[in-house]
Write a protein that holds these residues in place. Structure first.
Motif, PDB file in Angstrom:
ATOM      1  N   SER A  40      37.298  71.712 -25.816  1.00  0.00           N
ATOM      2  CA  SER A  40      36.566  72.951 -26.106  1.00  0.00           C
ATOM      3  C   SER A  40      35.128  72.669 -26.535  1.00  0.00           C
ATOM      4  CB  SER A  40      37.297  73.774 -27.171  1.00  0.00           C
ATOM      5  OG  SER A  40      37.380  73.080 -28.380  1.00  0.00           O
ATOM      6  N   GLN A  41      34.895  71.571 -27.262  1.00  0.00           N
ATOM      7  CA  GLN A  41      33.531  71.235 -27.678  1.00  0.00           C
ATOM      8  C   GLN A  41      32.656  70.873 -26.485  1.00  0.00           C
ATOM      9  OE1 GLN A  41      32.207  71.522 -30.848  1.00  0.00           O
ATOM     10  NE2 GLN A  41      34.158  72.553 -31.148  1.00  0.00           N
ATOM     11  N   LEU A  42      33.189  70.101 -25.564  1.00  0.00           N
ATOM     12  CA  LEU A  42      32.425  69.728 -24.374  1.00  0.00           C
ATOM     13  C   LEU A  42      32.168  70.951 -23.486  1.00  0.00           C
ATOM     14  CD1 LEU A  42      34.098  66.307 -23.554  1.00  0.00           C
ATOM     15  CD2 LEU A  42      31.748  66.671 -24.331  1.00  0.00           C
ATOM     16  N   LYS A  43      33.159  71.833 -23.371  1.00  0.00           N
ATOM     17  CA  LYS A  43      32.954  73.066 -22.598  1.00  0.00           C
ATOM     18  C   LYS A  43      31.883  73.918 -23.253  1.00  0.00           C
ATOM     19  CE  LYS A  43      37.281  73.575 -20.154  1.00  0.00           C
ATOM     20  NZ  LYS A  43      38.392  74.459 -19.798  1.00  0.00           N
ATOM     21  N   TYR A  44      31.871  73.971 -24.567  1.00  0.00           N
ATOM     22  CA  TYR A  44      30.853  74.728 -25.293  1.00  0.00           C
ATOM     23  C   TYR A  44      29.462  74.172 -24.998  1.00  0.00           C
ATOM     24  CZ  TYR A  44      28.272  76.846 -29.136  1.00  0.00           C
ATOM     25  OH  TYR A  44      27.348  77.528 -29.876  1.00  0.00           O
ATOM     26  N   ASP A  45      29.389  72.858 -24.810  1.00  0.00           N
ATOM     27  CA  ASP A  45      28.114  72.207 -24.487  1.00  0.00           C
ATOM     28  C   ASP A  45      27.728  72.377 -23.017  1.00  0.00           C
ATOM     29  OD1 ASP A  45      27.778  71.402 -27.101  1.00  0.00           O
ATOM     30  OD2 ASP A  45      28.461  69.342 -26.760  1.00  0.00           O
ATOM     31  N   GLY A  46      28.517  73.114 -22.245  1.00  0.00           N
ATOM     32  CA  GLY A  46      28.183  73.404 -20.856  1.00  0.00           C
ATOM     33  C   GLY A  46      28.708  72.400 -19.854  1.00  0.00           C
ATOM     34  N   ILE A  47      29.614  71.548 -20.261  1.00  0.00           N
ATOM     35  CA  ILE A  47      30.175  70.545 -19.358  1.00  0.00           C
ATOM     36  C   ILE A  47      31.478  71.103 -18.784  1.00  0.00           C
ATOM     37  CG2 ILE A  47      31.102  68.201 -19.222  1.00  0.00           C
ATOM     38  CD1 ILE A  47      29.186  67.637 -21.675  1.00  0.00           C
ATOM     39  N   ASN A  48      31.626  71.047 -17.472  1.00  0.00           N
ATOM     40  CA  ASN A  48      32.804  71.574 -16.796  1.00  0.00           C
ATOM     41  C   ASN A  48      33.926  70.540 -16.857  1.00  0.00           C
ATOM     42  OD1 ASN A  48      34.510  73.179 -15.345  1.00  0.00           O
ATOM     43  ND2 ASN A  48      33.468  72.903 -13.389  1.00  0.00           N
ATOM     44  N   VAL A  64      35.502  65.382 -15.369  1.00  0.00           N
ATOM     45  CA  VAL A  64      34.533  66.462 -15.221  1.00  0.00           C
ATOM     46  C   VAL A  64      34.437  66.864 -13.761  1.00  0.00           C
ATOM     47  CG1 VAL A  64      32.108  67.085 -15.543  1.00  0.00           C
ATOM     48  CG2 VAL A  64      33.234  65.595 -17.208  1.00  0.00           C
ATOM     49  N   LYS A  65      34.419  68.178 -13.524  1.00  0.00           N
ATOM     50  CA  LYS A  65      34.240  68.692 -12.167  1.00  0.00           C
ATOM     51  C   LYS A  65      32.760  69.039 -11.995  1.00  0.00           C
ATOM     52  CE  LYS A  65      36.291  71.721  -8.793  1.00  0.00           C
ATOM     53  NZ  LYS A  65      37.358  72.678  -8.518  1.00  0.00           N
ATOM     54  N   LEU A  66      32.120  68.383 -11.036  1.00  0.00           N
ATOM     55  CA  LEU A  66      30.704  68.606 -10.771  1.00  0.00           C
ATOM     56  C   LEU A  66      30.500  69.881  -9.959  1.00  0.00           C
ATOM     57  CD1 LEU A  66      29.718  64.940  -9.825  1.00  0.00           C
ATOM     58  CD2 LEU A  66      29.562  66.045 -12.056  1.00  0.00           C
ATOM     59  N   ASP A  67      29.257  70.344  -9.881  1.00  0.00           N
ATOM     60  CA  ASP A  67      28.941  71.548  -9.109  1.00  0.00           C
ATOM     61  C   ASP A  67      29.309  71.394  -7.633  1.00  0.00           C
ATOM     62  OD1 ASP A  67      27.985  72.813 -11.370  1.00  0.00           O
ATOM     63  OD2 ASP A  67      25.902  72.217 -11.000  1.00  0.00           O
ATOM     64  N   SER A  68      29.273  70.167  -7.137  1.00  0.00           N
ATOM     65  CA  SER A  68      29.618  69.906  -5.736  1.00  0.00           C
ATOM     66  C   SER A  68      31.121  70.004  -5.475  1.00  0.00           C
ATOM     67  CB  SER A  68      29.137  68.511  -5.340  1.00  0.00           C
ATOM     68  OG  SER A  68      29.855  67.520  -6.069  1.00  0.00           O
ATOM     69  N   GLY A  69      31.912  70.094  -6.562  1.00  0.00           N
ATOM     70  CA  GLY A  69      33.361  70.135  -6.428  1.00  0.00           C
ATOM     71  C   GLY A  69      34.013  68.781  -6.636  1.00  0.00           C
ATOM     72  N   LYS A  70      33.211  67.738  -6.665  1.00  0.00           N
ATOM     73  CA  LYS A  70      33.711  66.382  -6.877  1.00  0.00           C
ATOM     74  C   LYS A  70      34.148  66.222  -8.334  1.00  0.00           C
ATOM     75  CE  LYS A  70      32.208  61.592  -6.439  1.00  0.00           C
ATOM     76  NZ  LYS A  70      31.090  60.709  -6.100  1.00  0.00           N
ATOM     77  N   THR A  71      35.231  65.476  -8.552  1.00  0.00           N
ATOM     78  CA  THR A  71      35.730  65.196  -9.890  1.00  0.00           C
ATOM     79  C   THR A  71      35.398  63.752 -10.247  1.00  0.00           C
ATOM     80  OG1 THR A  71      37.532  66.753  -9.553  1.00  0.00           O
ATOM     81  CG2 THR A  71      37.775  65.206 -11.350  1.00  0.00           C
ATOM     82  N   VAL A  72      34.792  63.551 -11.438  1.00  0.00           N
ATOM     83  CA  VAL A  72      34.386  62.221 -11.883  1.00  0.00           C
ATOM     84  C   VAL A  72      34.803  62.007 -13.337  1.00  0.00           C
ATOM     85  CG1 VAL A  72      32.396  62.120 -10.324  1.00  0.00           C
ATOM     86  CG2 VAL A  72      32.105  63.022 -12.632  1.00  0.00           C
ATOM     87  N   PHE A  73      34.815  60.743 -13.740  1.00  0.00           N
ATOM     88  CA  PHE A  73      35.015  60.401 -15.138  1.00  0.00           C
ATOM     89  C   PHE A  73      33.649  60.255 -15.792  1.00  0.00           C
ATOM     90  CE2 PHE A  73      38.966  58.500 -13.353  1.00  0.00           C
ATOM     91  CZ  PHE A  73      39.869  59.303 -14.030  1.00  0.00           C
TER      92      PHE A  73
END
Length: 88
Positions: A40-48, A64-73
């Motif tokens: 929840s803290q990371l989501k609050y900071d705007g990270i998907n 994390v899911k990037l804007d491109s749809g790719k999932t990364v660590f």
């Protein structure tokens, strides 16, 4: 019922309810790592962020899911939640 037995019955009922409520929380993470808090803290900071795991040396490993749809660590400091560059 005497006053003492009423107090004992109320105390027993209270302990039973508190134990039932607290058990799932304790069972979810016995090592004390609260992934929901960091999520929840990371989501609050705007990270998907999709998932957060306990890392090493005070770090978090976030999926994390990037804007491109790719999932990364991505790696974050547990205290500041600042991204960590691993030198890649």
């Amino acid at each position: 019922m005497t006053i003492t037995s009423k107090i004992a019955a109320i105390a027993l009922a209270t302990v039973s309810v508190v134990g039932t409520v607290a058990a799932p929380v304790l069972a979810s993470d016995s090592a004390g790592f609260d992934s929901n808090f960091y999520l929840s803290q990371l989501k609050y900071d705007g990270i998907n962020v999709i998932d957060v795991n306990d890392g090493w040396n005070g770090n978090l490993i976030a999926t994390v899911k990037l804007d491109s749809g790719k999932t990364v660590f991505q790696y974050f400091d547990k205290d500041s939640l600042q991204p960590i560059n691993l030198g890649r």
